[in-house]
Design an enzyme around this catalytic site. Sequence first.
Site, short mmCIF file in Angstrom:
data_model
loop_
_atom_site.label_atom_id
_atom_site.label_comp_id
_atom_site.label_asym_id
_atom_site.label_seq_id
_atom_site.Cartn_x
_atom_site.Cartn_y
_atom_site.Cartn_z
CG HIS A 171 -1.68 -1.25 1.41
ND1 HIS A 171 -2.52 -1.72 0.46
CD2 HIS A 171 -1.69 -2.13 2.44
CE1 HIS A 171 -3.04 -2.87 0.88
NE2 HIS A 171 -2.54 -3.14 2.07
CG HIS B 102 -5.62 -6.24 1.04
ND1 HIS B 102 -6.59 -5.51 1.66
CD2 HIS B 102 -4.50 -6.11 1.78
CE1 HIS B 102 -6.07 -4.95 2.75
NE2 HIS B 102 -4.82 -5.29 2.84
#
Lengths: 321, 321
Positions: free
Chosen positions: B54, B213
Amino acid sequence: MKKLINDKERFLSDMLDGLKQRDPHIEIIEDTVVVRKEKKSSGVALVSGGGSGHEPAHAGYVSQGMLDGAVCGEVFTSPTPDKVLAAIKAVDNGDGVLLIIKNYSGDVMNFEMAQEMAEAEGHHVASVVVRDDVAIDNEEQRRGVAGTVVVHKYAGYLAEQGASLDDIVKKVKEMMSTLYSIGMAIHPCLVPTTGEYGFDLAEDEMEIGIGIHGEKGISREKSASVDKIVNRLLDELFKHTDSSRLIVMVNGMGATPESELSIVTKYVMEALDDRGITVSKLLVGDYMTALDMQGFSLTILDEDDEVLEALDADTGSKYFK
Amino acid sequence: MKKLINDKERFLSDMLDGLKQRDPHIEIIEDTVVVRKEKKSSGVALVSGGGSGHEPAHAGYVSQGMLDGAVCGEVFTSPTPDKVLAAIKAVDNGDGVLLIIKNYSGDVMNFEMAQEMAEAEGHHVASVVVRDDVAIDNEEQRRGVAGTVVVHKYAGYLAEQGASLDDIVKKVKEMMSTLYSIGMAIHPCLVPTTGEYGFDLAEDEMEIGIGIHGEKGISREKSASVDKIVNRLLDELFKHTDSSRLIVMVNGMGATPESELSIVTKYVMEALDDRGITVSKLLVGDYMTALDMQGFSLTILDEDDEVLEALDADTGSKYFK
């Protein structure tokens, strides 16, 4: 076409509208020329530009400490001389204007034509042409790529320090004599105006020596691990320098994730250490991109106290970090 | 696999090695915990983290004015409690530690376990769980996404102002009660550990309500122009608020080029204006990504004077701009 756009014909104008929302310190004149909202009252004014698709270059660098104006062409298309002239006239405060031109025939022709027109109108204008891409053997034909952003920052700093136009040209040329870049890609860019990829790469291929306009590179090779790629690029760069103290830029090509830029950086620093090089300044980020190309370029230049000061100096640009 | 990596098993450690080169103000302890090199001598310390992938979240926000520590798991994998505990012990200066947790079962379990272990050792620890992703109907199950970075900045500011742990928890919870996000993608991310894409999308498809994700979204739809996509996402967000003055974040998913982020921003601002919304602060950039996903998310929250001050406050992080 897999692009977050509304209309390919409005790519540039929509992008500039959005950029203005993102940065309240700029304004747009003549549809495609980005200038500071508060014009500098003294000091050499800096203008750069060229085709779009290299964001944040160049409009993102219109800011205190960097550019005064950026002339934005359509995607991968040089802006016309009248737009460059408009930029010169908008930013000149009487202390002269420096044009920072990337070495592409259209840009050089159009910026130099604008320079002549501006001089005929009494403006004091000089220009420098950036040729940092060593993927091209012939020195005169070398393209201007990520190193151009270092030129923006150095010249912007000198202008803030009150240097004259002649002094800035002299110092920038000296700096550019040690400025070398080379890039690579694992994914080509998708050009919005054509809906086509710049080139095709198989799943196990990469392209070494790419340009920033979707141009193919100088060598198509089998994919490799980052340490090998980094050394491949450094081998090219070190054909041109034997300096042992360098300023280094790791530049993302537009769609390279932050994680991979960090991984590239690790291996760049290791490889330079192995070669006995001291890195006096490291810049990492998306400075000069090719739309959504995945890959990176490396830029090196000789350590220099004043250039180091310039690179560390404050700027209002969010994109030089 | 089209990735700039050396070895998928070393993705995290190579990335952190590179990050340390990029930011001389951080150090890495226990292999995967990023902390400030100069530990804060007073004030509540903030710890966040979670699976990697991320970037720049969360390690890029370890900096003056934001986080004190980031616990980095492998790609899309929660860090273990012992690493979170190590972070707590490293950053606690006696004024307490706040854990900022994104709402994923692994993260919540492991961070709360570490909290209990730390409390048993005498540390004063509190935690908040961010649940801003309205793609998930059930409020308790909402995922923590880009809004988490706003929590980092607000809590970081409050900590710098000397607020107590209890005060920060109270204020952050209040702020989070108006914090809503939703994302979309035109390209899935390629997960380095598996070599697989998170999902497959046809050339004319996009995914609305994606997670960070590689999770599929809530709705697969035909590709649309940006104005339509923006309004589609805003329709979802405005099911949850009737505020007319908002703070807005346009977040790139990792491989969205700057040009397209600007185009998205133009249409976001137009659509909000059409809806009679005043935007008191606009944040645009890659704050919370999903590797090399192409797409964006929108985050909104109610205007609040103290939150605005916090968002404008200085930070040493190059990634909050």
